[in-house]
Enzyme design. Structure first.
Site, mmCIF file in Angstrom:
data_model
loop_
_atom_site.group_PDB
_atom_site.id
_atom_site.type_symbol
_atom_site.label_atom_id
_atom_site.label_comp_id
_atom_site.label_asym_id
_atom_site.label_seq_id
_atom_site.Cartn_x
_atom_site.Cartn_y
_atom_site.Cartn_z
ATOM 1 N N SER A 167 39.806 74.355 -126.042
ATOM 2 C CA SER A 167 38.334 74.435 -126.057
ATOM 3 C C SER A 167 37.856 75.241 -124.855
ATOM 4 C CB SER A 167 37.749 73.025 -125.979
ATOM 5 O OG SER A 167 38.005 72.473 -124.695
ATOM 6 N N ASP B 226 39.227 76.503 -130.006
ATOM 7 C CA ASP B 226 38.453 75.441 -130.656
ATOM 8 C C ASP B 226 36.973 75.611 -130.295
ATOM 9 O OD1 ASP B 226 38.138 73.063 -132.083
ATOM 10 O OD2 ASP B 226 38.451 71.793 -130.316
ATOM 11 N N HIS B 227 36.102 75.598 -131.280
ATOM 12 C CA HIS B 227 34.642 75.669 -131.061
ATOM 13 C C HIS B 227 34.190 76.857 -130.206
ATOM 14 C CE1 HIS B 227 33.716 71.918 -133.088
ATOM 15 N NE2 HIS B 227 34.753 71.382 -132.482
ATOM 16 N N GLY C 104 36.856 66.266 -135.764
ATOM 17 C CA GLY C 104 36.449 64.886 -135.488
ATOM 18 C C GLY C 104 37.262 63.870 -136.258
ATOM 19 N N ALA C 105 38.595 64.088 -136.308
ATOM 20 C CA ALA C 105 39.438 63.259 -137.182
ATOM 21 C C ALA C 105 40.280 62.237 -136.424
ATOM 22 C CB ALA C 105 40.320 64.165 -138.041
ATOM 23 N N SER C 106 39.890 61.914 -135.195
ATOM 24 C CA SER C 106 40.627 60.861 -134.491
ATOM 25 C C SER C 106 40.322 59.502 -135.110
ATOM 26 C CB SER C 106 40.250 60.848 -133.001
ATOM 27 O OG SER C 106 41.030 61.806 -132.302
ATOM 28 N N ASP D 110 41.847 65.137 -130.982
ATOM 29 C CA ASP D 110 41.828 65.238 -129.526
ATOM 30 C C ASP D 110 41.661 63.855 -128.896
ATOM 31 O OD1 ASP D 110 41.609 65.969 -126.902
ATOM 32 O OD2 ASP D 110 39.738 67.057 -127.096
ATOM 33 N N SER D 111 40.621 63.129 -129.308
ATOM 34 C CA SER D 111 40.307 61.847 -128.655
ATOM 35 C C SER D 111 41.484 60.871 -128.654
ATOM 36 C CB SER D 111 39.101 61.193 -129.343
ATOM 37 O OG SER D 111 37.979 62.036 -129.223
HETATM 38 P P1 13P Z 1 38.199 64.012 -132.205
HETATM 39 O O1 13P Z 1 37.198 63.824 -131.116
HETATM 40 O O2 13P Z 1 37.942 63.099 -133.354
HETATM 41 O O3 13P Z 1 39.600 63.916 -131.700
HETATM 42 O O4 13P Z 1 38.004 65.510 -132.770
HETATM 43 C C1 13P Z 1 38.587 66.616 -132.133
HETATM 44 C C2 13P Z 1 38.067 67.902 -132.656
HETATM 45 O O5 13P Z 1 37.430 68.004 -133.682
HETATM 46 C C3 13P Z 1 38.397 69.104 -131.883
HETATM 47 O O6 13P Z 1 37.775 70.232 -132.402
HETATM 48 O O1 G3H Z 2 35.706 68.968 -130.387
HETATM 49 C C1 G3H Z 2 35.841 68.889 -129.180
HETATM 50 C C2 G3H Z 2 37.192 68.706 -128.598
HETATM 51 O O2 G3H Z 2 37.537 67.355 -128.544
HETATM 52 C C3 G3H Z 2 37.282 69.368 -127.259
HETATM 53 O O3 G3H Z 2 36.630 68.629 -126.304
HETATM 54 O O4 G3H Z 2 35.173 70.346 -125.250
HETATM 55 O O5 G3H Z 2 35.715 68.193 -124.058
HETATM 56 O O6 G3H Z 2 37.475 69.960 -124.355
HETATM 57 P P1 G3H Z 2 36.206 69.333 -124.904
HETATM 58 ZN ZN ZN Z 3 35.856 69.838 -133.283
#
Ligand code: 13P
Ligand code: G3H
Ligand code: ZN
Length: 312
Positions: free
Chosen positions: A50, A83-84, A215-217, A259-260
């Site tokens: 990210s 990512d993002h 967001g799949a944690s 990620d989470s």
């Molecule tokens: P989580 O916060 O559910 O792990 O999602 C991570 C994510 O979507 C990273 O782009």
């Molecule tokens: O979707 C977000 C990811 O969990 C990345 O998180 O921007 O805190 O590194 P971050």
């Molecule tokens: Zn994400």
């Protein structure tokens, strides 16, 4: 083996009814944990970075750590993904700097602006052999300090996806069907339910096209308990049920972002170690316990959720 794009991975995942895990990396221990698990289970993997990770660890360090992981795990395909990505500039910087995949996240823009910025990134990325993920719809939760409340989130509209994909030339599409960013997704006692009806409608409109779930944690409760039993103060929350992710992985969903859950595993290991023995001050003593938890999380996801074991 060099870093690969996600093209071949997604094609096989779509046809094989499984998904590729996309795990966020921020330091050496996390890179090692993910790639060791994937290497041992012979699973393809996406390592994603990210803007916050780049700010924390520095672009070059992260790329070199991933390259080191590639040397250590030559048996598995590894993609390096942004990512993002918030704008064209960060995508360009990652494309120029060795990434094989980027996400341009124009999901907060109106439809036409999202198309415009996505198209610009696609043109540049494809000219450099890099693939692009875009997003339609808005997830609840927190990403890079931007908080989206449940009321401001919005499901992806199936009647927009065909036009979006054909006009942008994008390679994969992240959709909003009820997942949410961060460790505080849903209240305990509630029953989170992904909108499979929307997913199947989208599949019908763009057959064969790879879909991504952010967001799949699942917020493993054992790690939340360990953190809170060792001085932490996480509020109660639950994540996306793993059986629903398993079902999604069997469909057009080819990439699942986590990620989470890694953060919770790492923190649980560190807190547990330091609280058990307050005399510890060698970082290796607590980081190795955190790293082992991250590896266990990734192995579990590959085997029991994504279905990508043995698919390298
Ligand atoms: P989580 O916060 O559910 O792990 O999602 C991570 C994510 O979507 C990273 O782009
Ligand atoms: O979707 C977000 C990811 O969990 C990345 O998180 O921007 O805190 O590194 P971050
Ligand atoms: Zn994400």
């Amino acid at each position: 083996m060099a870093l690969v794009t996600t093209t071949e991975m997604f094609k096989k995942a779509y046809e094989g009814g499984y998904a590729i895990g996309a795990f966020n990396v921020n330091n050496m221990e996390i890179v090692q944990a993910i790639t060791e698990a994937a290497g041992e289970l012979n699973s393809p993997i996406i390592l994603q970075v990210s803007a916050g990770a780049r700010k924390y660890a520095n672009h070059t360090y992260l790329v070199k750590l991933v390259e080191a992981a590639l040397i250590e795990n030559p048996n598995i395909p590894i993609a390096l993904h942004l990512d993002h990505g918030a704008d064209f500039e960060i995508c360009k910087s990652c494309i120029d700097g060795g990434f094989t995949s980027v996400m341009i996240d124009g999901s907060h823009f109106p439809f036409e602006e999202n198309i415009e910025v996505t198209k610009k990134v696609v043109e540049y990325a494809h000219a450099h052999g890099v693939v692009v993920e875009a997003e339609l719809g808005r997830l609840a939760g927190i990403e890079d300090d931007v908080k989206v409340s449940a009321e401001d989130s919005s499901y992806t509209q199936p009647d927009e996806v065909e036009e979006f994909v054909s006009r942008t030339g994008v390679d994969s599409l992240a959709i909003a069907i009820g997942t949410s960013h961060g460790a505080f997704k849903f209240k305990p006692g509630t029953k989170p339910q992904l909108r499979f009806d929307i997913l199947h409608e989208i599949e019908k409109r763009i057959p064969g096209f790879p879909i991504v779930l952010h967001g799949a944690s699942s917020v493993p409760q054992e790690y939340v308990k360990i953190i809170n039993a060792n001085g932490g103060a996480l509020k109660d929350a639950i994540g996306v049920p793993e059986d629903q992710l398993r079902e999604a992985a069997r469909s057009a969903v080819c990439k699942i972002n986590i990620d989470s859950d890694l953060r919770l595993g790492l923190t649980a290991g560190i807190r547990e170690t330091l609280f058990r023995d307050p005399s510890i001050f060698d970082p290796r003593d607590y980081l190795k316990v955190g790293r082992a938890n991250v590896k266990a999380v990734v192995a579990h996801k590959i085997k029991d959720v994504l279905g990508s074991e043995g698919k390298a």
